[in-house]
Design a protein around this motif. Structure first.
Motif, PDB file in Angstrom:
ATOM      1  N   GLU A 195       0.896  -1.231  -0.034  1.00 27.72           N
ATOM      2  CA  GLU A 195       0.010   0.023  -0.190  1.00 27.72           C
ATOM      3  C   GLU A 195       0.790   1.110   0.101  1.00 27.72           C
ATOM      4  OE1 GLU A 195      -1.314   0.841   4.630  1.00 27.72           O
ATOM      5  OE2 GLU A 195      -1.877  -1.224   3.715  1.00 27.72           O
ATOM      6  N   TRP A 196       2.131   1.222   0.292  1.00 24.31           N
ATOM      7  CA  TRP A 196       3.022   2.372   0.333  1.00 24.31           C
ATOM      8  C   TRP A 196       3.796   2.229  -1.108  1.00 24.31           C
ATOM      9  CZ3 TRP A 196       1.839   5.749   3.786  1.00 24.31           C
ATOM     10  CH2 TRP A 196       1.471   5.234   5.038  1.00 24.31           C
ATOM     11  N   LYS A 208      -6.098   1.517  -4.327  1.00 24.44           N
ATOM     12  CA  LYS A 208      -7.350   1.660  -4.857  1.00 24.44           C
ATOM     13  C   LYS A 208      -7.356   2.384  -6.243  1.00 24.44           C
ATOM     14  CE  LYS A 208      -9.229   2.808  -0.119  1.00 24.44           C
ATOM     15  NZ  LYS A 208      -9.658   3.712   0.821  1.00 24.44           N
ATOM     16  N   GLU A 209      -6.455   3.112  -6.634  1.00 30.47           N
ATOM     17  CA  GLU A 209      -6.517   3.820  -7.865  1.00 30.47           C
ATOM     18  C   GLU A 209      -5.648   2.899  -8.844  1.00 30.47           C
ATOM     19  OE1 GLU A 209      -4.834   7.687  -7.591  1.00 30.47           O
ATOM     20  OE2 GLU A 209      -6.089   8.049  -5.801  1.00 30.47           O
TER      21      GLU A 209
END
Length: 155
Positions: free
Chosen positions: A146-147, A152-153
């Motif tokens: 997630e980093w 999400k995009e």
């Protein structure tokens, strides 16, 4: 996610640049899903470079690639093929932009440190050659995914 093959050529190994180059790919956010290093069989190298068989440099290329250890990597990431090609830089290292691997560490057209698959079909073929046993590749999720991406995009 896309997978691609990267070969750190004998000149990269001889010059002690393997860790430095791997760090560039990892720092960018690419994931190593396969890694092995050894002096590979000439027959594998001939098959890998078969597309160049009729070109005058083919024999020298196979000789060079069989002259010492090569580090073969399978890398994975969003648009991994294009991202890796950008990181590697132009084939002629003297013309490669500063900030690229070849631009920062290379001076040669032939001894240019790295091979990187140039297209999706090429990557699939090359990964099948160098990592023919599916057990040689690992499917895993980085703890920091997630980093690396806006999940999400982008994913």
């Amino acid at each position: 996610m896309e997978r691609t093959l990267v070969l750190l050529k004998p000149d990269a190994v001889q010059r002690g640049l393997v860790g430095t180059i791997i760090a560039r790919f990892e720092s960018k956010g690419l994931k190593i899903v396969g890694l092995k290093a050894r002096t590979f069989e000439r027959s594998l190298l001939e098959k890998h470079y078969e597309v160049h068989k009729e070109r005058p440099f083919y024999g020298n290329l196979v000789d060079f690639m069989s002259s010492g250890p090569v580090c073969a990597m399978a890398l994975e990431g969003k648009d991994a093929i294009a991202v890796v090609r950008t990181l590697v830089g132009k084939t002629n290292a003297r013309e490669a932009a500063p900030g690229t691997i070849r631009g920062d560490y290379g001076m040669s057209f032939s001894n240019n440190l790295v091979h990187a698959s140039d297209a999706e079909d090429t990557a699939k073929f090359e990964l099948g050659l160098w990592f023919s046993d599916a057990g040689e590749l690992s499917d895993w999720t980085p703890a920091d995914l997630e980093w690396r991406y806006s999940v999400k995009e982008e994913l």
